[in-house]
Design an enzyme around this catalytic site. Structure first.
Site, PDB file in Angstrom:
ATOM      1  N   ALA A 238       1.275   3.409  -8.932  1.00  0.00           N
ATOM      2  CA  ALA A 238       1.869   2.608 -10.008  1.00  0.00           C
ATOM      3  C   ALA A 238       2.696   3.413 -10.991  1.00  0.00           C
ATOM      4  O   ALA A 238       2.317   4.507 -11.410  1.00  0.00           O
ATOM      5  CB  ALA A 238       0.803   1.844 -10.798  1.00  0.00           C
ATOM      6  N   GLY A 239       3.834   2.820 -11.324  1.00  0.00           N
ATOM      7  CA  GLY A 239       4.645   3.299 -12.437  1.00  0.00           C
ATOM      8  C   GLY A 239       5.759   4.268 -12.084  1.00  0.00           C
ATOM      9  O   GLY A 239       6.561   4.603 -12.955  1.00  0.00           O
TER      10      GLY A 239
ATOM     11  N   ASN B  72       6.040   0.756  -4.868  1.00  0.00           N
ATOM     12  CA  ASN B  72       6.480  -0.571  -4.463  1.00  0.00           C
ATOM     13  C   ASN B  72       7.771  -0.964  -5.178  1.00  0.00           C
ATOM     14  O   ASN B  72       8.849  -0.927  -4.606  1.00  0.00           O
ATOM     15  CB  ASN B  72       5.383  -1.613  -4.712  1.00  0.00           C
ATOM     16  CG  ASN B  72       5.726  -2.958  -4.088  1.00  0.00           C
ATOM     17  OD1 ASN B  72       6.847  -3.230  -3.680  1.00  0.00           O
ATOM     18  ND2 ASN B  72       4.765  -3.831  -3.977  1.00  0.00           N
ATOM     19  N   THR B  73       7.661  -1.287  -6.472  1.00  0.00           N
ATOM     20  CA  THR B  73       8.806  -1.826  -7.192  1.00  0.00           C
ATOM     21  C   THR B  73      10.015  -0.899  -7.157  1.00  0.00           C
ATOM     22  O   THR B  73      11.151  -1.367  -7.005  1.00  0.00           O
ATOM     23  CB  THR B  73       8.405  -2.102  -8.660  1.00  0.00           C
ATOM     24  OG1 THR B  73       7.272  -2.974  -8.657  1.00  0.00           O
ATOM     25  CG2 THR B  73       9.536  -2.766  -9.428  1.00  0.00           C
TER      26      THR B  73
ATOM     27  N   LYS C 179      -7.783  -1.824  -1.707  1.00  0.00           N
ATOM     28  CA  LYS C 179      -7.278  -1.231  -2.958  1.00  0.00           C
ATOM     29  C   LYS C 179      -7.808  -2.104  -4.078  1.00  0.00           C
ATOM     30  O   LYS C 179      -7.352  -3.222  -4.288  1.00  0.00           O
ATOM     31  CB  LYS C 179      -5.748  -1.175  -2.983  1.00  0.00           C
ATOM     32  CG  LYS C 179      -5.230  -0.407  -4.213  1.00  0.00           C
ATOM     33  CD  LYS C 179      -3.746  -0.185  -4.164  1.00  0.00           C
ATOM     34  CE  LYS C 179      -3.012  -1.344  -4.750  1.00  0.00           C
ATOM     35  NZ  LYS C 179      -2.291  -1.072  -5.989  1.00  0.00           N
TER      36      LYS C 179
ATOM     37  N   GLY D  32       4.965  -1.241 -12.169  1.00  0.00           N
ATOM     38  CA  GLY D  32       6.324  -1.774 -12.225  1.00  0.00           C
ATOM     39  C   GLY D  32       7.172  -1.250 -13.356  1.00  0.00           C
ATOM     40  O   GLY D  32       8.320  -1.660 -13.517  1.00  0.00           O
TER      41      GLY D  32
END
Lengths: 257, 65
Positions: free
Chosen positions: A184-185, A206-207, A96, A157
């Site tokens: 992301a996001g 993830n986050t 990635k 995040g």
């Protein structure tokens, strides 16, 4: 099935492994997400530490595929060197590719990204570039040899969801055959469902999972949202309208005035 | 000689990268290495000579997003 670089994946939810409270929570979250691909990284480790060795032992025990990232790299050289180091440690051609251009938004440096992608694809890597929704950049990445694109939803995040719906929809429409994974996001499962309803092939979270009050429950919620959104896309959503349209037939309606 | 390992100055008697990793306690560990910003594959560590002031990176698997 989602196919990336010749690999068939039943799960369209990819999961990051960072920021969990403990290895046990991470393990349970991966299981709850039913993720087949997890992202990993490389970091400095002193001889006295064993954290990295222990982490890698846990991930290998789960039988998932790993997608190493080049997080934190700001230059083409850093990213390319990190990719080589990751390929050796994780024994995979997948990477990635992140080349960060701006520290407040962690926005990709798309110029460095395309150059690093060109180098790595030529060297046999199977590159998953973390990019924006920019169509021209997408074209360049594909020309460089990428067979998957990972556009951001919003800054890493941030939990803000899909910042540019029009741009993302345009990207989907322009490259109907290219696997597109939102990276992301995303903050809540409805963001993931929305991405899938727009026709994206998968999402990487993830986050939003790791930092939830109950990461394992949130992983399960995202898994359901991704499945629901994908099923809805296949089912053919109606077009939005500006005005009402009666759902109950008007023919045969009684005159009771 | 003094070399920089993961950002810390270290004293080493080793003349090649492989020996330095053993000396500093990395023996048998799953790590990847770079010297002065250039990747050094595991099989090349025995033949990679070190010189005073070299910057060594020793990286291990870690959580990532």
């Amino acid at each position: 099935m989602l196919e990336v670089y010749g690999t068939q994946l039943a799960s369209r939810l990819l999961l990051g492994t960072a920021r969990y409270a403990s290895p046990a929570v991470l393990t349970e979250a991966i299981r709850a997400a039913r993720a087949e691909v997890v992202t990993v990284s490389l970091r400095r480790e002193s001889a006295g530490e064993r954290a990295g060795q222990g982490f890698w032992s846990i991930i290998r025990g789960l039988g998932v595929r790993v997608l190493p990232n080049t997080a934190g790299c700001h230059t083409v050289k850093e990213a390319v060197t990190t990719a080589h180091m990751a390929r050796e440690v994780f024994d995979t051609p997948w990477v990635k590719l992140e080349v960060i251009g701006e520290d407040d938004t962690l926005q990709p440096d798309v110029f460095g990204l395309t150059e690093a992608a060109r180098i790595l694809c030529a060297e046999g890597f199977e590159v998953f570039p973390y990019t924006t929704e920019d169509l021209v950049v997408a074209e360049r990445l594909l020309a460089a040899g990428c067979r998957v694109l990972m556009p951001w939803g919003s800054p890493i995040g941030s939990g803000r969801g899909l910042n540019n719906l029009f741009g993302l929809a345009a990207l989907r429409a322009h490259f109907p055959e290219v696997p597109l994974i939102i990276d992301a996001g995303l903050g809540v499962p409805s963001h993931a469902a929305q991405a899938m309803e727009l026709g994206f092939d998968g999402v990487l979270i993830n986050t939003a999972v790791a930092q939830a009050t109950d990461p394992v429950a949130m992983a399960g919620a995202f898994a359901q949202a991704v499945e629901a959104g994908h099923a809805a896309r296949l089912a053919g959503p109606i077009e939005a309208r500006d005005f009402a349209e009666p759902s109950t037939p008007v023919i045969g309606q009684a005159f009771l005035g | 000689m003094r070399i920089l390992v993961n950002g810390d100055w270290r004293e080493t008697r080793s003349r090649v990268l492989a020996a330095m990793l053993e000396e500093l306690g990395y023996g048998g560990r799953i790590v990847s290495t770079a010297v002065n910003g250039e990747f050094v594959a595991a099989e090349a560590r025995v033949g990679t000579a070190l010189t005073e002031g070299d910057r060594i990176e020793v990286l291990a698997p870690m959580q990532g997003g």
